[in-house]
Write an enzyme that holds these catalytic residues in place. Sequence first.
Site: not given
Length: 387
Positions: A27, A30-31, A45, A138
């Site tokens: 969200g 970008q990686v 990242k 997470d």
Amino acid sequence: MHIAPLSPEDPAELGGYELLGRIGHGGMGQVYLGESPGGEPAAVKVIKPSVVDSGARQRFAQEVEILKTVWGARIAALLDADAEADPPWLATEYIEGLDLSRHVDSHGPLPALLTASLGATLAEALATVHKQGLLHRDLKPANVLLGPNGPKIIDFGLAVFAESSVSLTSPNTVVGTPSCMSPEQANGERPLTPPVDVYALGAVLLFAASGHLPYRADNIHVLFHRIVDPTTAPDLSEAPEELVPLLTAMLAHQAQDRPPLNDVVRQCRALIEAQGLKVAQARRRLTSYTAAPAHLLDELLAVPRAGRPSKTLTESTDAPADPPQRPLVPPATPARLVRLPADTPAAPPPARSKEHSATKGRSLRSSAQARITAQRLREAYAASTPF
């Protein structure tokens, strides 16, 4: 791991890391797959320009500071970062291989023995994180990468200090992946404690062994209701019988009823040893079973020789041989990513803007192979993109 071509709008480098392709997105950013001047691969990242504001920079800086404190053999290491750059970026260790979610989706659930090995490995890794006063918060199948040297945990962006007021989120905000979230986390309780990671690990192991998570629902509100309802038991169908007692305990509704991580390691060891193996042997079998059959990074950097067709990024030689007593590794069908045209002539390195050339005192590497490949990827992307 899926490697997509760079778009024409993507930066060519960041912080001295040459960017070679896209490997993920979220969200906020970008990686990319990057390579250091010395040839070290990295996952770079970057925050999206559209969401870069003072609040995003502060959260990103907090993430960097937390990552600096996380270490362990099974944790993807932080390599470098700059939260004040434009755009802000961080680089972590690149693990070549599928994540657990993609592996199970492609090849099916793991056998009970290998799930127990995965459990012992990840439980020990999380115990190391907890000793540092941190929680992951997470953990999910997509955050477990199955590399050539065994599984590693990634993405500590939601990590918080245990027994502390430090948080990356606002009060009364529930952040995490609902399908792997413990009831107390789904209820927004504070402070969170180590059993939230025990629960998430139980969900990950259930997925590894059965192909599904503890609770499923098409509607997010229904899913949350099932998670927090003490009368709704997790779905352990299709889990191997020998794993059910451990999974039941790890997915207990009440945090105090879940086993500590060292007990999870002990129970996983017992399951492995009951089959006549040592833990190290099971680890080797797990790695052999899950390791990517192709060296994707080598393929990405390879320049086709004259007269020889190029390979796809996942085309490879045969997978490791199975143990003689029992086939552990089914024939793998690697995911096809992107084909580099064999007849494309070597293109000159793309022109660089001043912004791309500025590296805060660092010099860009001069890898002709990587530059040619990056140029081809850009051209392939531009030719196939409808916008």
